[in-house]
Scaffold this motif. Structure first.
Motif, PDB file in Angstrom:
ATOM      1  N   LEU A  59      -1.368   2.742   9.798  1.00 33.92           N
ATOM      2  CA  LEU A  59      -2.005   1.566   9.193  1.00 33.92           C
ATOM      3  C   LEU A  59      -2.494   0.642  10.298  1.00 33.92           C
ATOM      4  O   LEU A  59      -1.726   0.218  11.162  1.00 33.92           O
ATOM      5  N   GLU A  60      -3.793   0.324  10.281  1.00 37.52           N
ATOM      6  CA  GLU A  60      -4.379  -0.576  11.269  1.00 37.52           C
ATOM      7  C   GLU A  60      -5.116  -1.694  10.548  1.00 37.52           C
ATOM      8  O   GLU A  60      -5.950  -1.431   9.672  1.00 37.52           O
ATOM      9  N   GLY A  61      -4.784  -2.959  10.909  1.00 35.95           N
ATOM     10  CA  GLY A  61      -5.380  -4.108  10.237  1.00 35.95           C
ATOM     11  C   GLY A  61      -6.400  -4.824  11.097  1.00 35.95           C
ATOM     12  O   GLY A  61      -6.366  -4.741  12.337  1.00 35.95           O
ATOM     13  N   THR A 102      -6.835  -9.695   4.797  1.00 38.07           N
ATOM     14  CA  THR A 102      -6.883  -8.711   5.875  1.00 38.07           C
ATOM     15  C   THR A 102      -7.370  -7.377   5.325  1.00 38.07           C
ATOM     16  O   THR A 102      -7.024  -6.995   4.210  1.00 38.07           O
ATOM     17  N   SER A 103      -8.168  -6.662   6.128  1.00 35.52           N
ATOM     18  CA  SER A 103      -8.622  -5.327   5.751  1.00 35.52           C
ATOM     19  C   SER A 103      -7.877  -4.290   6.590  1.00 35.52           C
ATOM     20  O   SER A 103      -7.530  -4.546   7.746  1.00 35.52           O
ATOM     21  N   TYR A 104      -7.643  -3.144   5.977  1.00 38.65           N
ATOM     22  CA  TYR A 104      -6.827  -2.116   6.628  1.00 38.65           C
ATOM     23  C   TYR A 104      -7.516  -0.755   6.595  1.00 38.65           C
ATOM     24  O   TYR A 104      -8.230  -0.426   5.639  1.00 38.65           O
ATOM     25  N   THR A 105      -7.267   0.036   7.661  1.00 39.76           N
ATOM     26  CA  THR A 105      -7.656   1.441   7.709  1.00 39.76           C
ATOM     27  C   THR A 105      -6.383   2.268   7.697  1.00 39.76           C
ATOM     28  O   THR A 105      -5.463   2.023   8.484  1.00 39.76           O
ATOM     29  N   ILE A 106      -6.325   3.245   6.796  1.00 37.73           N
ATOM     30  CA  ILE A 106      -5.165   4.140   6.708  1.00 37.73           C
ATOM     31  C   ILE A 106      -5.595   5.517   7.183  1.00 37.73           C
ATOM     32  O   ILE A 106      -6.520   6.117   6.602  1.00 37.73           O
ATOM     33  N   ILE A 112       0.870  -1.173   0.000  1.00 36.82           N
ATOM     34  CA  ILE A 112       0.000   0.000   0.000  1.00 36.82           C
ATOM     35  C   ILE A 112       0.905   1.221   0.000  1.00 36.82           C
ATOM     36  O   ILE A 112       1.782   1.350   0.866  1.00 36.82           O
ATOM     37  N   GLU A 113       0.710   2.093  -0.965  1.00 37.24           N
ATOM     38  CA  GLU A 113       1.551   3.277  -1.078  1.00 37.24           C
ATOM     39  C   GLU A 113       0.744   4.417  -1.653  1.00 37.24           C
ATOM     40  O   GLU A 113      -0.344   4.221  -2.208  1.00 37.24           O
ATOM     41  N   GLU A 155      -8.610  -0.206   2.657  1.00 35.36           N
ATOM     42  CA  GLU A 155      -8.105  -1.119   1.635  1.00 35.36           C
ATOM     43  C   GLU A 155      -8.196  -2.529   2.184  1.00 35.36           C
ATOM     44  O   GLU A 155      -8.161  -2.739   3.402  1.00 35.36           O
ATOM     45  N   THR A 156      -8.348  -3.491   1.299  1.00 37.15           N
ATOM     46  CA  THR A 156      -8.462  -4.886   1.752  1.00 37.15           C
ATOM     47  C   THR A 156      -7.762  -5.833   0.784  1.00 37.15           C
ATOM     48  O   THR A 156      -7.709  -5.570  -0.426  1.00 37.15           O
TER      49      THR A 156
END
Length: 693
Positions: A452-454, A487-491, A432-433, A505-506
């Motif tokens: 970044l939190e997964g 895994t899903s992520y919150t940025i 992720i960038e 993002e997931t």
């Protein structure tokens, strides 16, 4: 169905001829006899000599065809195409020359040409099932090559020679040694196999050195490898002290067929081998053994009567009292009218095998079958590209329960005819960038915090570089990665003097390594009003417009997310009307509209103390900061502006632009109540309270 002609690796195990070639005065007669007895290497040389001497045109056409077919059976598809094409162009119509030309084209990867040739063949052979199957194989092959599986497949340079190397099996209990079949120099016996022109095949052994590389292979020894016989297709028992293998014997140039033999290990050597009595008839061939379920079961390929057709996979169980293999069973869940060979039982119970009867890319493909019951398999699936190719792919083994191992193939890219290739399932790589910039100026924002939190509980925070770039890739100093599969992520992005922003993002359901680009444009904090997605009201109403075309609550949800992401800001929610109606009425209407927005946000959980509702009526006409449909950037929507518009439709749109809701930030030192309720106020909280007073 046609008699299956496979690679040397497959063909040699099931050769069913028993008559030698005798010298003839005529090259054509000698060549025909060699061809009939499947001594293709010899037949090619004789046919080439015969062609120069033959006078009859019909015979010359047949010679061209038979040279092409000899190359075809020897898996030299390039030469097969060359000679079969000559035969077809010369007008040769017998023995399906055009069909085999299409087959050779398909095996060479010339799929479009193959389809064209199949269709040409079907003009004289309408509804031919094999040609239709060939066309379907070409289409499947193209589809799978366009959408490859993740497998990484490549030839192993330390295992292969310029000759044929195939059918690997594990040579010890730890999978640090391999036993495989090869016709390389040094194989037992000085004679040449008339079928291939190579040495007779022998079983070879190699093991890994201390660095994990394969050492120079050596033949297993004279008790395993005999002169004038082909050995191959082996399997060790669970203790790795007994080997079962295939032997196709020749005696005085007679081919006696294939049987399964076994030998016990004595120290580092193998004892004298003996036949495993699975069938009584000498006319039935058996081969490609694999032991499974703690040596209680042997699975092998055979043309035993009662099968589905061609070579089938069969299973027998070992009776310890009788010391014999009994209960011969056809594996009905996997067999077809074609050929099924080279079985392998995975540690998890899945059965892998090669077949030309199930739908595939053509020739032999590798398939997997699920375990459907006690020693039963079904739900057969093609392993697709790149495990399979348009050529012959067979003899797969896995390294324990790991997603890696070896297989045999005669595809291009190897050293010899058949080669051993390694395969592995590479780990999924996710990145992720993105770039963080100023929303108004598009300038990069350096030193912005990106968190970044997964959903797996992971959390990491980095900062943007001098050009506003951030990247979550491989963890520094580790082989681990920030972004995991499924895994899903919150940025979350924060920068001084900017409103925070969030994104999602997931990798759930993503089956390919992917680089996710996630750019953020941050809103600078200032005294200026901030526009957000348009909130609409019915004419002369303070009710939020909600219908099939417009949902103003969705627009307010954007503001809700902004307040949640920035829990310390206090805003003024500003409502405006158009210029129609009296000033007093519009001022009252706009105030009620602003209050209706606040009420909605309070219903969503935003503290009322963080919002001040303010109606401005028609006092502040909208200035377009961006182009808005037919209106230019910088336009101010005044009555004079509206009066000069061309038509009523544009005037309605202009009035709608003035009926807007905005917000501006009053301060950014609000302390959420959840913090003040937990204990005494901190210095920050005290200063905030003093400011409010």
């Amino acid at each position: 169905m046609r008699i299956f002609k496979a690679t040397f690796a497959v063909f040699v195990m099931f050769l069913l001829c028993s008559t030698a070639v005798h010298a003839q005065k005529s090259y054509t007669v000698e060549a025909d006899m060699a061809f009939d007895y499947q001594s293709y290497h010899q037949a090619i040389e004789l046919y080439k000599k015969a062609y120069t001497k033959e006078k009859k045109a019909a015979v010359k056409k047949r010679i061209l065809n038979n040279i092409g077919m000899s190359y075809y059976y020897m898996q030299d598809n390039k030469q097969a195409i060359n000679w079969l094409d000559k035969a077809v162009k010369a007008g040769y119509k017998d023995d399906d020359a055009e069909f085999y030309l299409a087959e050779a084209q398909r095996k060479s990867g010339k799929l479009d040409e193959a389809i064209s040739t199949y269709n040409s063949y079907m003009k004289d052979h309408p509804n031919n099932e094999e040609a239709e199957q060939g066309i379907n194989s070409c289409k499947l092959a193209q589809e799978w090559m366009d959408n490859p599986k993740r497998w990484d497949v490549r030839p192993d340079p330390l295992l292969n020679s310029k000759q044929s190397d195939f059918a690997p099996s594990w040579g010890d209990r730890r999978n640090n040694a391999l036993i495989f079949t090869s016709t390389r120099e040094g194989s037992v016996g000085s004679d040449t196999d008339p079928v291939t022109g190579q040495s007779f095949s022998s079983l070879w052994y190699t093991e890994k050195d201390k660095k994990g590389k394969w050492m120079v292979p050596t033949p297993l020894g004279e008790n395993i490898n005999l002169e004038e016989s082909n050995e191959g297709g082996s399997s060790l028992n669970s203790r790795a002290n007994e080997i079962y293998f295939t032997r196709c014997k020749f005696e005085k140039k007679d081919i006696l067929g294939c049987k399964i033999y076994k030998s016990r290990k004595r120290g580092r050597e193998w004892d004298v081998s003996e036949e495993v009595p699975l069938v009584k008839s000498d006319t039935v061939v058996v081969g490609h053994p694999v032991l499974a379920f703690k040596d209680e079961v042997i699975i092998f390929a055979s043309d035993l009567p009662g099968g589905k057709g061609g070579k089938d996979l069969w299973m027998a169980t070992y009776d310890r009292r009788e010391k014999a293999w009994i209960n011969m069973t056809n594996l009905e869940g996997v067999n077809t009218p074609g050929d099924e060979m080279y079985p392998y039982v995975h540690e998890d119970g899945r059965l892998f095998f090669s077949s030309n009867g199930h739908p595939g890319m053509g020739s032999l493909d590798i398939f997997e079958a699920e375990k459907t019951g006690e020693r039963k398999w079904g739900n057969v699936k093609n392993m697709q590209y790149p495990i399979n190719s348009v050529n012959n792919d067979f003899g797969i083994i896995f390294n324990g329960n790991q997603q890696r191992g070896y297989l045999s193939t005669d595809r291009e890219g190897g050293r010899g005819g058949d080669d051993i290739w390694s395969f592995r399932m590479p780990p999924l790589r996710f990145i992720i960038e993105g770039v963080v910039t100023d929303l108004q100026t598009s300038e990069p924002i350096p030193n912005a915090s990106v968190k970044l939190e997964g959903t797996d509980g992971s959390s990491v925070e980095i900062t943007t570089d001098e050009v506003g770039f951030y990247q979550f890739d491989q963890i520094e100093g580790s082989e681990d990665r920030y972004i995991k599969a499924a895994t899903s992520y919150t940025i979350s992005v924060n920068a001084e003097n900017y409103l925070a922003a969030k994104g999602q993002e997931t990798t759930v359901g993503v089956e390919k390594s992917t680089r996710f680009n996630k750019d953020f444009k941050l809103q600078p904090i200032s005294d200026d009003p901030i526009e957000f997605p348009e909130v609409r009201y019915d004419l002369a109403s303070d009710q939020l417009q909600v219908n099939e075309e417009v949902n103003s609550k969705d627009s307010l949800d954007y503001l809700y997310e902004t307040l949640v992401d920035n829990p310390t800001i206090v805003i003024e929610l500003m409502a405006h009307t158009d210029t129609r109606g009296s000033d007093a009425a519009n001022l009252d209407l706009s105030q009620r509209r602003a209050e209706s927005c606040v009420e909605y946000l309070v219903s969503k959980g935003i503290d009322a103390e963080r919002m001040e509702a303010k109606g401005y009526g028609e006092k502040v006409p909208r200035e377009l900061k961006n182009a808005a449909g037919p209106f230019e950037k910088g336009a101010v929507i005044t009555d004079e502006f509206i009066k000069n518009l061309e038509n009523e439709d544009l005037k309605k749109k202009a009035h709608q632009l003035n009926r807007r809701t905005e917000f501006r930030i009053l301060r950014d030192n609000y302390v959420p109540k959840s913090q003040t309720e937990e204990g005494p106020a901190t210095e920050t909280e005290e200063s905030a309270t003093e400011t409010e007073e």
